[in-house]
Every structure is written in C-alpha cells, then in structure tokens.
Write a protein that holds these residues in place. Sequence first.
Motif, mmCIF file in Angstrom:
data_model
loop_
_atom_site.group_PDB
_atom_site.id
_atom_site.type_symbol
_atom_site.label_atom_id
_atom_site.label_comp_id
_atom_site.label_asym_id
_atom_site.label_seq_id
_atom_site.Cartn_x
_atom_site.Cartn_y
_atom_site.Cartn_z
ATOM 1 N N UNK A 1 -31.862 80.773 3.567
ATOM 2 C CA UNK A 1 -33.130 80.861 4.083
ATOM 3 C C UNK A 1 -34.126 79.976 4.300
ATOM 4 N N UNK A 2 -34.939 80.634 3.061
ATOM 5 C CA UNK A 2 -35.528 79.912 2.436
ATOM 6 C C UNK A 2 -35.679 78.855 2.440
ATOM 7 N N UNK A 3 -35.027 78.054 1.866
ATOM 8 C CA UNK A 3 -35.064 76.903 1.690
ATOM 9 C C UNK A 3 -34.458 75.744 3.178
ATOM 10 N N UNK A 4 -34.159 76.308 4.415
ATOM 11 C CA UNK A 4 -34.244 76.517 5.746
ATOM 12 C C UNK A 4 -35.216 76.177 6.566
ATOM 13 N N UNK A 5 -36.495 77.044 5.981
ATOM 14 C CA UNK A 5 -37.805 77.827 6.219
ATOM 15 C C UNK A 5 -38.091 76.540 6.092
ATOM 16 N N UNK A 6 -38.456 75.986 4.799
ATOM 17 C CA UNK A 6 -38.677 74.676 3.895
ATOM 18 C C UNK A 6 -39.325 73.495 5.109
ATOM 19 N N UNK A 7 -37.265 73.455 5.370
ATOM 20 C CA UNK A 7 -37.867 72.041 5.698
ATOM 21 C C UNK A 7 -37.963 72.417 7.452
ATOM 22 N N UNK A 8 -37.953 73.272 7.917
ATOM 23 C CA UNK A 8 -38.585 73.544 9.480
ATOM 24 C C UNK A 8 -39.604 73.369 9.244
ATOM 25 N N UNK A 9 -40.763 73.946 8.397
ATOM 26 C CA UNK A 9 -41.942 74.024 8.503
ATOM 27 C C UNK A 9 -42.651 72.612 7.687
ATOM 28 N N UNK A 10 -41.530 71.620 7.068
ATOM 29 C CA UNK A 10 -42.311 70.411 6.532
ATOM 30 C C UNK A 10 -41.883 70.066 8.283
ATOM 31 N N UNK A 11 -40.883 69.962 8.859
ATOM 32 C CA UNK A 11 -40.706 69.144 9.781
ATOM 33 C C UNK A 11 -41.810 68.942 11.060
ATOM 34 N N UNK A 12 -42.430 69.836 11.042
ATOM 35 C CA UNK A 12 -43.599 70.371 12.018
ATOM 36 C C UNK A 12 -44.280 70.554 11.755
ATOM 37 N N UNK A 13 -45.144 69.306 10.461
ATOM 38 C CA UNK A 13 -46.395 68.692 9.817
ATOM 39 C C UNK A 13 -46.835 67.943 10.337
ATOM 40 N N UNK A 14 -46.048 66.588 10.558
ATOM 41 C CA UNK A 14 -45.898 65.252 11.295
ATOM 42 C C UNK A 14 -45.903 65.132 12.404
ATOM 43 N N UNK A 15 -44.884 65.967 13.082
ATOM 44 C CA UNK A 15 -44.587 66.616 14.316
ATOM 45 C C UNK A 15 -45.869 66.929 14.764
ATOM 46 N N UNK B 1 -42.636 79.259 1.809
ATOM 47 C CA UNK B 1 -41.634 78.993 0.855
ATOM 48 C C UNK B 1 -41.899 78.131 -0.338
ATOM 49 N N UNK B 2 -43.069 77.412 -0.278
ATOM 50 C CA UNK B 2 -43.387 76.873 -0.955
ATOM 51 C C UNK B 2 -43.864 77.408 -2.517
ATOM 52 N N UNK B 3 -44.084 78.207 -2.916
ATOM 53 C CA UNK B 3 -43.810 79.077 -4.251
ATOM 54 C C UNK B 3 -42.967 79.064 -4.733
ATOM 55 N N UNK B 4 -41.819 79.498 -4.029
ATOM 56 C CA UNK B 4 -40.420 79.225 -4.807
ATOM 57 C C UNK B 4 -39.996 77.709 -5.322
ATOM 58 N N UNK B 5 -40.237 76.808 -5.172
ATOM 59 C CA UNK B 5 -40.165 75.549 -5.030
ATOM 60 C C UNK B 5 -41.221 75.618 -7.097
ATOM 61 N N UNK B 6 -40.389 74.403 -7.491
ATOM 62 C CA UNK B 6 -40.798 74.408 -9.187
ATOM 63 C C UNK B 6 -41.437 72.562 -8.364
ATOM 64 N N UNK B 7 -42.676 72.808 -8.909
ATOM 65 C CA UNK B 7 -43.776 71.842 -8.719
ATOM 66 C C UNK B 7 -44.584 70.956 -9.672
ATOM 67 N N UNK C 1 -43.854 65.699 -7.526
ATOM 68 C CA UNK C 1 -43.993 66.272 -6.604
ATOM 69 C C UNK C 1 -45.266 66.508 -5.621
ATOM 70 N N UNK C 2 -46.433 66.511 -6.047
ATOM 71 C CA UNK C 2 -47.075 67.167 -5.403
ATOM 72 C C UNK C 2 -47.756 65.662 -4.539
ATOM 73 N N UNK C 3 -47.701 64.952 -5.219
ATOM 74 C CA UNK C 3 -48.238 63.628 -4.541
ATOM 75 C C UNK C 3 -47.492 62.427 -3.411
ATOM 76 N N UNK C 4 -46.046 63.436 -3.941
ATOM 77 C CA UNK C 4 -45.138 62.651 -3.101
ATOM 78 C C UNK C 4 -45.165 63.549 -2.108
ATOM 79 N N UNK D 1 -35.654 66.231 -1.589
ATOM 80 C CA UNK D 1 -36.478 66.308 -2.584
ATOM 81 C C UNK D 1 -37.355 67.027 -3.274
ATOM 82 N N UNK D 2 -37.730 67.418 -2.493
ATOM 83 C CA UNK D 2 -38.704 69.142 -3.342
ATOM 84 C C UNK D 2 -38.184 69.948 -3.083
ATOM 85 N N UNK D 3 -36.457 70.435 -2.782
ATOM 86 C CA UNK D 3 -36.730 71.519 -3.077
ATOM 87 C C UNK D 3 -35.939 71.215 -4.364
#
Length: 261
Positions: free
Chosen positions: A59-73, A133-139, A143-146, A220-222
């Motif tokens: 769920x955490x990973x899918x929520x991250x993908x969903x959240x990421x999709x909303x920014x450019x949209x 969800x981002x705190x669960x990712x190893x940044x 990764x931050x630049x990309x 990639x970020x995940x």
Amino acid sequence: MRKYQRMHLIFIRQYLKQMMEYKADFLIGILGVFLTQGLNIFFLQVLFQFIPSLEGWTFQQVAFIYGFSLIPKGIDHLFFDNLWNLGLRMVRRGEFDKYLTRPLNPIFHILVEKFQVDALGELLVGILLLSTTAPSISWTGTKMFLFVLSIPFSTLIYTSLKIATASISFWTKQSGAVIYIFYMFNDFAKYPLAIYNSLFRWFISFVVPFAFTAYYPASYFLNGTNAWFNIGGLLLISLFFFFLSLKIWNKGLDAYESAGS
C-alpha cells in the motif's frame, strides 16, 4: 524570455482577480478535487485491507506512485488547462482568431491565458501522499536531484498530449472528445503496470505514455534500479512528444481557416 515570464504573471494575476470575484465557487472547486482524490485514496486503503499486496506492491508503494502522479498532473491542470477550451469551442466558434491578431505567440497565449485554481486540490493531495510515504524510501543526493528533474518532464508529457489532441480541432473544428479519450488514460498510470496485460502496458508506455509520468519514475525512487530506462526514458519520451505536438500544432495552424458565420 523575460517578456513571456512577465506576461505569464500578468495573466495569472488577472485570472485570480476574476476567480476571487466568486470566492465560494473558488473554494468549492478546490474542495471538490480534494475530495475526489481523497475518495480514491480511501478506496485503495479499503482494498489493501483485504489483500496484502498488489502484484507484489505494498500500500505504501502504491500510495507513493499515486501521489507522484498527481504532481505533474496538477501542475499541467493549474497552468495549461486552457487547451481544453481550444479543443472544445475556440475553433468552432471562431474565438481562436483573436490569438492571431495579438503580438504574442498563439500557443503561448493559449497556454497561459487560464489559471485553473481547482488544481490546487490535486497538488495538495499529491503532496500529502508523498510527505507520508517518502520517508520509507532510502533517499540519496542523486535520487533527490532526479526527483526534482522528473517533475517538469512528467508535466511536459501531459501538456504535449493536450497540445497534440487539441490541435486536431484545426482540421475538425472540435476535438474535445479526442482530448478526453487520450487524457483519461492517465488514471491507469497511478497503479503498478504489472496489474495490466503486456499489450496495454506497451500502449500506455509508448503510444499514450502516461506510464512515464508516474509509474516508471516512481518505481526508480522506490527500488533504486533501472535509472536509465525509468528516468532517461522519461526525458526522451517527454521531449519527443513535445516536439511532435509542436509539429502537429504548426501543421494545424497552417490548415486553420477560421469559422464561418
């Protein structure tokens, strides 16, 4: 460039003045989008209460993908939503003529004339999802630049597809239905591509490439793997579709004959 930046700010200020004349409508628009996206997240949460993972994605990973999709949209919706009006009515009603009589590039004028504030609801939900969800990712620094780099290029895919489909109206007088059909494929990019069959995965990756606006960069970020395809592919695909959309726009502009009365 400074001239166009200044003009863009002027258009935003003027449009905000118009919107603030109807403050209730302004707030309801933002709240409506916020609630719509919130209900989608609630549905995901309910779904994951019954299944531990979705094709191996938590769920955490899918929520991250969903959240990421909303920014450019949301960014595209906020700044460049006027392209819908081009496809829906401007050519058919003869309203596009005014853009050809003003000392501004027509496509620039179309893009910046409208400032869609209800997109703030999408952006707010996206930011909230990413922040939780981002705190669960190893940044890492890379990764931050990309991550920062991928946002404008993901937005470019949305805008390019809208330019291309809206330009069809130069020949057909109206292309709102075409924009809608293509645009609605973005909903499929909010989830892991593994849940779709291979033909559909190929379609939303290379024909209507919304998968590069969310799934590929987010994966990639995940996972931190396959950066050349997930991020490099995003950059190439977005630039390719942008120049293709400009080509279609210019061809359509050459074919434009105004509308009869």
